[in-house]
Motif scaffolding. Structure first.
Motif, PDB file in Angstrom:
ATOM      1  N   UNK A 112       0.828  -1.206   0.000  1.00 24.04           N
ATOM      2  CA  UNK A 112       0.000   0.000   0.000  1.00 24.04           C
ATOM      3  C   UNK A 112       0.863   1.257   0.000  1.00 24.04           C
ATOM      4  N   UNK A 113       2.006   1.214   0.668  1.00 23.41           N
ATOM      5  CA  UNK A 113       2.918   2.363   0.615  1.00 23.41           C
ATOM      6  C   UNK A 113       3.404   2.602  -0.810  1.00 23.41           C
ATOM      7  N   UNK A 163       0.466   6.540  -6.764  1.00 23.56           N
ATOM      8  CA  UNK A 163      -0.805   7.215  -7.044  1.00 23.56           C
ATOM      9  C   UNK A 163      -0.787   8.694  -6.663  1.00 23.56           C
ATOM     10  N   UNK A 164      -0.136   9.016  -5.542  1.00 21.80           N
ATOM     11  CA  UNK A 164      -0.269  10.362  -4.992  1.00 21.80           C
ATOM     12  C   UNK A 164       1.036  11.148  -4.916  1.00 21.80           C
ATOM     13  N   UNK A 175     -11.881   8.932  -2.853  1.00 22.49           N
ATOM     14  CA  UNK A 175     -12.689   7.738  -2.573  1.00 22.49           C
ATOM     15  C   UNK A 175     -11.814   6.487  -2.470  1.00 22.49           C
ATOM     16  N   UNK A 176     -10.850   6.356  -3.371  1.00 17.44           N
ATOM     17  CA  UNK A 176      -9.936   5.217  -3.321  1.00 17.44           C
ATOM     18  C   UNK A 176      -9.140   5.222  -2.021  1.00 17.44           C
ATOM     19  N   UNK A 177      -8.696   6.390  -1.641  1.00 14.42           N
ATOM     20  CA  UNK A 177      -7.919   6.520  -0.408  1.00 14.42           C
ATOM     21  C   UNK A 177      -8.774   6.216   0.817  1.00 14.42           C
ATOM     22  N   UNK A 186      -3.156  12.418   5.862  1.00 10.84           N
ATOM     23  CA  UNK A 186      -2.561  13.648   5.332  1.00 10.84           C
ATOM     24  C   UNK A 186      -2.863  13.819   3.843  1.00 10.84           C
ATOM     25  N   UNK A 187      -2.757  12.759   3.085  1.00 13.16           N
ATOM     26  CA  UNK A 187      -3.064  12.847   1.656  1.00 13.16           C
ATOM     27  C   UNK A 187      -4.537  13.168   1.456  1.00 13.16           C
ATOM     28  N   UNK A 188      -5.389  12.563   2.260  1.00 14.33           N
ATOM     29  CA  UNK A 188      -6.826  12.835   2.191  1.00 14.33           C
ATOM     30  C   UNK A 188      -7.105  14.316   2.454  1.00 14.33           C
TER      31      UNK A 188
END
Length: 136
Positions: free
Chosen positions: A12-13, A19-20, A37-39, A111-113
């Motif tokens: 996932x990392x 992805x981000x 939504x994926x996150x 944090x990404x969210x």
């Protein structure tokens, strides 16, 4: 009982990085919402895994303390509290890694969210401002 899936957390990392790593050039609210939504789908799994990792860490710590206590009693040696803490920590190396990695994955997701929501809000404001300029 649920199992810790540390391989999935490690993967996932890699997914987060792929992805981000660069969303600064994305100017589509729909794409950002889809990414969010994926996150969010990953966050529930991640926090579940963090709870499992913490449980495993606590079990390992308990066993390490018992091991130290038995050794201390058998050898008639008593250890300073800081030394005992360091010993237990070293005995739980894998469990500490699993918990730390899972916790960091959870924090990275949050944090990404937050960053995605900020980008979505900024794009919405840009759209509003451009629409005000077009009204004559």
């Amino acid at each position: 009982m649920q199992q810790l899936q540390i391989d999935r957390i490690e993967s996932a990392f890699a997914w987060l990085n792929e992805k981000f790593s660069d969303v600064t050039n994305i100017q589509s609210i729909d794409i950002l919402i889809q990414s969010l939504s994926e996150l969010n789908a990953s966050i529930a799994f991640a926090y579940n895994q963090m709870a499992i990792a913490k449980k495993e860490l606590n079990k390992a710590k308990t066993l390490a303390y018992y091991k130290l206590q038995a050794s201390s009693y058998a050898n008639d040696k008593h250890y300073h509290a800081s030394l005992a803490k360091d010993f237990v920590s070293s005995q739980c190396e894998v469990e500490n890694y699993n918990y730390d990695l899972t916790e960091r994955f959870c924090r990275a997701c949050v944090h990404i969210s937050d960053n995605l929501r900020t980008a979505i809000s900024a794009l919405k404001e840009e759209i509003k401002m451009s629409n005000y300029g077009n009204v004559a």
